[in-house]
Design an enzyme around this catalytic site. Structure first.
Site, PDB file in Angstrom:
ATOM      1  N   ASP A  87     -44.035  76.469  41.252  1.00 13.45           N
ATOM      2  CA  ASP A  87     -43.751  75.745  40.516  1.00 13.45           C
ATOM      3  C   ASP A  87     -42.336  76.460  39.634  1.00 13.45           C
ATOM      4  O   ASP A  87     -41.482  77.564  39.718  1.00 13.45           O
ATOM      5  CB  ASP A  87     -44.674  76.614  39.417  1.00 13.45           C
ATOM      6  CG  ASP A  87     -44.831  75.308  37.533  1.00 13.45           C
ATOM      7  OD1 ASP A  87     -45.483  74.778  37.783  1.00 13.45           O
ATOM      8  OD2 ASP A  87     -43.934  75.212  37.221  1.00 13.45           O
ATOM      9  N   ILE A  88     -41.798  75.569  38.305  1.00 16.49           N
ATOM     10  CA  ILE A  88     -39.769  76.178  38.441  1.00 16.49           C
ATOM     11  C   ILE A  88     -40.148  77.337  37.496  1.00 16.49           C
ATOM     12  O   ILE A  88     -39.655  77.850  36.751  1.00 16.49           O
ATOM     13  CB  ILE A  88     -39.561  75.274  38.041  1.00 16.49           C
ATOM     14  CG1 ILE A  88     -37.878  74.698  38.017  1.00 16.49           C
ATOM     15  CG2 ILE A  88     -40.021  74.566  36.643  1.00 16.49           C
ATOM     16  CD1 ILE A  88     -37.019  73.609  38.164  1.00 16.49           C
ATOM     17  N   ASN A 111     -53.911  69.368  34.900  1.00 17.22           N
ATOM     18  CA  ASN A 111     -54.151  68.937  33.219  1.00 17.22           C
ATOM     19  C   ASN A 111     -53.938  67.231  33.448  1.00 17.22           C
ATOM     20  O   ASN A 111     -53.124  66.524  34.591  1.00 17.22           O
ATOM     21  CB  ASN A 111     -52.856  68.958  32.997  1.00 17.22           C
ATOM     22  CG  ASN A 111     -52.303  70.796  32.215  1.00 17.22           C
ATOM     23  OD1 ASN A 111     -53.835  71.689  32.364  1.00 17.22           O
ATOM     24  ND2 ASN A 111     -51.779  71.549  32.543  1.00 17.22           N
ATOM     25  N   GLY A 152     -52.106  68.528  28.154  1.00 20.91           N
ATOM     26  CA  GLY A 152     -51.070  69.883  29.240  1.00 20.91           C
ATOM     27  C   GLY A 152     -50.173  69.529  30.711  1.00 20.91           C
ATOM     28  O   GLY A 152     -49.379  69.683  30.667  1.00 20.91           O
ATOM     29  N   GLN A 153     -51.121  67.630  30.587  1.00 14.03           N
ATOM     30  CA  GLN A 153     -50.014  67.084  31.766  1.00 14.03           C
ATOM     31  C   GLN A 153     -48.337  66.667  31.193  1.00 14.03           C
ATOM     32  O   GLN A 153     -48.424  65.856  30.102  1.00 14.03           O
ATOM     33  CB  GLN A 153     -50.510  66.714  31.999  1.00 14.03           C
ATOM     34  CG  GLN A 153     -50.024  65.222  33.435  1.00 14.03           C
ATOM     35  CD  GLN A 153     -50.707  64.378  34.231  1.00 14.03           C
ATOM     36  OE1 GLN A 153     -51.466  63.803  33.517  1.00 14.03           O
ATOM     37  NE2 GLN A 153     -50.434  63.908  35.333  1.00 14.03           N
ATOM     38  N   SER A 154     -47.696  67.255  32.314  1.00 14.17           N
ATOM     39  CA  SER A 154     -46.032  66.798  31.123  1.00 14.17           C
ATOM     40  C   SER A 154     -45.431  66.288  32.998  1.00 14.17           C
ATOM     41  O   SER A 154     -44.824  65.737  32.593  1.00 14.17           O
ATOM     42  CB  SER A 154     -45.291  67.929  31.291  1.00 14.17           C
ATOM     43  OG  SER A 154     -45.499  68.962  32.536  1.00 14.17           O
ATOM     44  N   HIS A 197     -51.719  66.542  40.311  1.00 17.44           N
ATOM     45  CA  HIS A 197     -50.937  68.326  40.772  1.00 17.44           C
ATOM     46  C   HIS A 197     -51.665  69.589  40.613  1.00 17.44           C
ATOM     47  O   HIS A 197     -52.787  69.093  39.617  1.00 17.44           O
ATOM     48  CB  HIS A 197     -50.072  68.712  40.279  1.00 17.44           C
ATOM     49  CG  HIS A 197     -48.705  68.752  39.156  1.00 17.44           C
ATOM     50  ND1 HIS A 197     -48.341  67.516  38.125  1.00 17.44           N
ATOM     51  CD2 HIS A 197     -49.147  69.504  37.765  1.00 17.44           C
ATOM     52  CE1 HIS A 197     -49.376  67.487  37.013  1.00 17.44           C
ATOM     53  NE2 HIS A 197     -49.108  69.330  37.374  1.00 17.44           N
ATOM     54  N   HIS A 205     -52.290  73.135  39.992  1.00 20.30           N
ATOM     55  CA  HIS A 205     -51.901  74.159  39.654  1.00 20.30           C
ATOM     56  C   HIS A 205     -52.659  75.467  40.288  1.00 20.30           C
ATOM     57  O   HIS A 205     -53.666  75.250  39.785  1.00 20.30           O
ATOM     58  CB  HIS A 205     -51.402  74.758  38.374  1.00 20.30           C
ATOM     59  CG  HIS A 205     -50.839  74.139  37.722  1.00 20.30           C
ATOM     60  ND1 HIS A 205     -49.766  74.202  37.264  1.00 20.30           N
ATOM     61  CD2 HIS A 205     -51.173  72.597  36.806  1.00 20.30           C
ATOM     62  CE1 HIS A 205     -49.006  73.245  36.302  1.00 20.30           C
ATOM     63  NE2 HIS A 205     -50.004  72.371  35.843  1.00 20.30           N
TER      64      HIS A 205
HETATM   65  P1  5GP Z   1     -48.223  69.553  33.728  1.00 26.90           P
HETATM   66  O1  5GP Z   1     -47.273  70.561  33.132  1.00 26.90           O
HETATM   67  O2  5GP Z   1     -48.071  68.894  34.485  1.00 26.90           O
HETATM   68  O3  5GP Z   1     -49.962  70.790  34.236  1.00 26.90           O
HETATM   69  O4  5GP Z   1     -47.873  70.565  35.398  1.00 26.90           O
HETATM   70  C1  5GP Z   1     -46.383  70.157  35.084  1.00 26.90           C
HETATM   71  C2  5GP Z   1     -45.742  71.860  37.019  1.00 26.90           C
HETATM   72  O5  5GP Z   1     -44.367  71.384  36.732  1.00 26.90           O
HETATM   73  C3  5GP Z   1     -45.426  72.719  35.153  1.00 26.90           C
HETATM   74  O6  5GP Z   1     -46.280  73.845  35.546  1.00 26.90           O
HETATM   75  C4  5GP Z   1     -43.623  73.030  35.411  1.00 26.90           C
HETATM   76  O7  5GP Z   1     -43.013  73.588  34.683  1.00 26.90           O
HETATM   77  C5  5GP Z   1     -43.718  72.038  36.564  1.00 26.90           C
HETATM   78  N1  5GP Z   1     -42.317  71.643  36.906  1.00 26.90           N
HETATM   79  C6  5GP Z   1     -41.465  70.704  36.233  1.00 26.90           C
HETATM   80  N2  5GP Z   1     -40.456  70.627  36.646  1.00 26.90           N
HETATM   81  C7  5GP Z   1     -40.190  70.972  37.851  1.00 26.90           C
HETATM   82  C8  5GP Z   1     -39.267  70.677  38.683  1.00 26.90           C
HETATM   83  O8  5GP Z   1     -38.453  70.318  38.624  1.00 26.90           O
HETATM   84  N3  5GP Z   1     -39.879  71.705  39.920  1.00 26.90           N
HETATM   85  C9  5GP Z   1     -40.757  72.556  40.208  1.00 26.90           C
HETATM   86  N4  5GP Z   1     -40.920  73.821  40.980  1.00 26.90           N
HETATM   87  N5  5GP Z   1     -41.623  72.748  39.168  1.00 26.90           N
HETATM   88  C10 5GP Z   1     -41.159  71.694  38.049  1.00 26.90           C
END
Ligand code: 5GP
Ligand code: ZN
Length: 112
Positions: free
Chosen positions: A30-31, A85, A91-93, A98, A100
């Site tokens: 994760d970034i 999420n 919390g899904q962005s 995916h 975590h």
């Molecule tokens: P969500 O918020 O949908 O549950 O998780 C998305 C995850 O993707 C977040 O933890 C966010 O830090 C990660 N993420 C978003 N953009 C990128 C990216 O460009 N590269 C990587 N490695 N992770 C990303």
């Protein structure tokens, strides 16, 4: 899906720090890590979220969990948390399924 960040990462069109890859799944750090170890397990096929899993596409979800078991073992992780999420208010962005995988610190419950 052409305009999906994680489809592009899985295809190698956007760089990532890869942990594991096979024909069906891609695993990368994760970034913005929320624990000392924080990686994401994604199917290469575009599935929007856990809410879009069906009888037709669920086999890859079982495979994701096989990969989680293998990769955590390979990394020597015995205690870890798996989170997915589903939906913006959960919390899904990024709207590509995916999981975590977080490890390396004590986790609290319930999550916020
Ligand atoms: P969500 O918020 O949908 O549950 O998780 C998305 C995850 O993707 C977040 O933890 C966010 O830090 C990660 N993420 C978003 N953009 C990128 C990216 O460009 N590269 C990587 N490695 N992770 C990303
Ligand atoms: Zn996608």
């Amino acid at each position: 899906m052409s305009d999906c960040l994680f489809c592009k990462i899985a295809a190698g069109e956007i760089p990532s720090n890869k942990v594991y890859e096979d024909e069906q799944v891609y695993v990368f750090h994760d970034i913005d890590p929320q624990a000392p170890t924080h990686f994401l397990v994604i199917p290469k096929a575009h599935i929007v979220s856990c809410g879009a899993i069906t009888a037709e596409n669920s086999a890859v979800v079982a495979h994701c969990f096989e990969v989680i078991s293998k990769v955590t073992k390979d990394l020597g992780l015995t205690d870890f948390r798996v989170v997915s999420n589903c939906g913006a208010s959960a919390g899904q962005s990024v709207f590509h399924l995916h999981f975590h995988v977080l490890a390396g610190r004590d986790m609290t419950w319930p999550p916020g």
